[in-house]
Design a protein around this motif. Structure first.
Motif, PDB file in Angstrom:
ATOM      1  N   UNK A  58       0.873  -1.160   0.000  1.00 53.11           N
ATOM      2  CA  UNK A  58       0.000   0.000   0.000  1.00 53.11           C
ATOM      3  C   UNK A  58       0.916   1.217   0.000  1.00 53.11           C
ATOM      4  N   UNK A  59       0.676   2.126  -0.914  1.00 54.85           N
ATOM      5  CA  UNK A  59       1.480   3.337  -1.032  1.00 54.85           C
ATOM      6  C   UNK A  59       0.696   4.526  -0.509  1.00 54.85           C
ATOM      7  N   UNK A  60       1.386   5.360   0.258  1.00 52.17           N
ATOM      8  CA  UNK A  60       0.774   6.529   0.868  1.00 52.17           C
ATOM      9  C   UNK A  60       1.561   7.785   0.533  1.00 52.17           C
ATOM     10  N   UNK A  61       0.845   8.853   0.248  1.00 52.93           N
ATOM     11  CA  UNK A  61       1.443  10.172   0.131  1.00 52.93           C
ATOM     12  C   UNK A  61       1.286  10.881   1.469  1.00 52.93           C
ATOM     13  N   UNK A  62       2.284  11.635   1.863  1.00 50.79           N
ATOM     14  CA  UNK A  62       2.242  12.361   3.131  1.00 50.79           C
ATOM     15  C   UNK A  62       2.873  13.736   2.964  1.00 50.79           C
ATOM     16  N   UNK A  63       2.299  14.730   3.648  1.00 55.15           N
ATOM     17  CA  UNK A  63       2.801  16.101   3.595  1.00 55.15           C
ATOM     18  C   UNK A  63       2.992  16.645   5.006  1.00 55.15           C
ATOM     19  N   UNK A  64       3.971  17.529   5.145  1.00 53.29           N
ATOM     20  CA  UNK A  64       4.096  18.258   6.408  1.00 53.29           C
ATOM     21  C   UNK A  64       5.027  19.443   6.196  1.00 53.29           C
ATOM     22  N   UNK A  65       5.311  20.131   7.277  1.00 57.65           N
ATOM     23  CA  UNK A  65       6.161  21.305   7.196  1.00 57.65           C
ATOM     24  C   UNK A  65       7.518  20.963   6.594  1.00 57.65           C
ATOM     25  N   UNK A  66       8.227  21.977   6.175  1.00 58.65           N
ATOM     26  CA  UNK A  66       9.525  21.785   5.522  1.00 58.65           C
ATOM     27  C   UNK A  66      10.501  21.005   6.392  1.00 58.65           C
ATOM     28  N   UNK A  67      10.374  21.135   7.694  1.00 56.81           N
ATOM     29  CA  UNK A  67      11.299  20.452   8.606  1.00 56.81           C
ATOM     30  C   UNK A  67      11.267  18.943   8.437  1.00 56.81           C
ATOM     31  N   UNK A  68      10.174  18.412   7.952  1.00 59.88           N
ATOM     32  CA  UNK A  68      10.077  16.961   7.759  1.00 59.88           C
ATOM     33  C   UNK A  68      11.078  16.457   6.731  1.00 59.88           C
ATOM     34  N   UNK A  69      11.571  17.356   5.887  1.00 58.56           N
ATOM     35  CA  UNK A  69      12.552  16.963   4.871  1.00 58.56           C
ATOM     36  C   UNK A  69      13.986  17.062   5.385  1.00 58.56           C
ATOM     37  N   UNK A  70      14.152  17.455   6.649  1.00 56.37           N
ATOM     38  CA  UNK A  70      15.499  17.666   7.178  1.00 56.37           C
ATOM     39  C   UNK A  70      16.167  16.384   7.645  1.00 56.37           C
ATOM     40  N   UNK A  71      15.415  15.322   7.785  1.00 67.01           N
ATOM     41  CA  UNK A  71      15.984  14.063   8.264  1.00 67.01           C
ATOM     42  C   UNK A  71      16.690  13.327   7.122  1.00 67.01           C
ATOM     43  N   UNK A  72      17.569  12.419   7.481  1.00 67.19           N
ATOM     44  CA  UNK A  72      18.322  11.694   6.451  1.00 67.19           C
ATOM     45  C   UNK A  72      17.405  10.760   5.654  1.00 67.19           C
ATOM     46  N   UNK A  73      16.402  10.219   6.323  1.00 64.61           N
ATOM     47  CA  UNK A  73      15.413   9.386   5.651  1.00 64.61           C
ATOM     48  C   UNK A  73      14.024   9.831   6.099  1.00 64.61           C
ATOM     49  N   UNK A  74      12.995   9.623   5.295  1.00 63.01           N
ATOM     50  CA  UNK A  74      11.638   9.997   5.713  1.00 63.01           C
ATOM     51  C   UNK A  74      11.194   9.169   6.928  1.00 63.01           C
ATOM     52  N   UNK A  75      10.642   9.865   7.908  1.00 57.47           N
ATOM     53  CA  UNK A  75      10.187   9.213   9.135  1.00 57.47           C
ATOM     54  C   UNK A  75       8.683   9.401   9.250  1.00 57.47           C
ATOM     55  N   UNK A  76       7.908   8.322   9.303  1.00 61.77           N
ATOM     56  CA  UNK A  76       6.445   8.444   9.282  1.00 61.77           C
ATOM     57  C   UNK A  76       5.872   9.373  10.349  1.00 61.77           C
ATOM     58  N   UNK A  77       6.442   9.351  11.555  1.00 58.39           N
ATOM     59  CA  UNK A  77       5.856  10.161  12.629  1.00 58.39           C
ATOM     60  C   UNK A  77       6.053  11.657  12.401  1.00 58.39           C
ATOM     61  N   UNK A  78       6.904  12.022  11.463  1.00 59.75           N
ATOM     62  CA  UNK A  78       7.119  13.437  11.167  1.00 59.75           C
ATOM     63  C   UNK A  78       6.027  14.027  10.279  1.00 59.75           C
TER      64      UNK A  78
END
Length: 127
Positions: free
Chosen positions: A93-113
């Motif tokens: 199952x594929x999901x799209x997710x959006x959040x503030x720019x800070x969510x892109x600051x991690x080395x890998x995408x983290x779901x809880x962000x």
């Protein structure tokens, strides 16, 4: 409230292609982070691809590099995940997710962000 609608999943054969779409609306931020995650039965949700509307590096999981491409259409506020040479292990199952720019600051995408998620779209790859 941010609204996210993902679509485009289907059943395809190994080696086939699909393009997933993510339509975003009521986004309050000028710059924000958009990511695609996937979750297979019995496995954890993993980040597949990610980009920031402010530009910068695009993230791809090692398992999809060279096969998947994330892109965006600013005019339509829509994000895409082009998936080529699909393999059985891409079934999820594929999901799209959006959040503030800070969510892109991690080395890998983290779901809880991410607090804004689409409902998910199923991709099934069979031989």
């Amino acid at each position: 409230q941010v609204q996210v609608a993902d679509s485009g999943g289907d059943a395809v054969q190994v080696g086939g292609s699909l393009r997933l779409s993510c339509a975003a609306s009521k986004v309050p931020w000028r710059v924000y982070c958009a990511a695609w995650f996937r979750q297979a039965p019995g496995k954890e949700r993993e980040g597949v691809a990610r980009l920031s509307t402010g530009g910068g590096n695009i993230y791809y999981a090692d398992s999809v590099k060279g096969r998947f491409t994330i892109s965006r259409d600013d005019a339509e506020n829509t994000f895409y995940l082009q998936m080529n040479n699909l393999q059985a292990e891409d079934t999820a199952m594929y999901y799209c997710a959006l959040d503030r720019a800070a969510a892109c600051a991690t080395s890998t995408p983290i779901p809880v962000d991410y607090t804004n998620w689409g409902q998910g779209t199923q991709v099934t790859v069979s031989s």
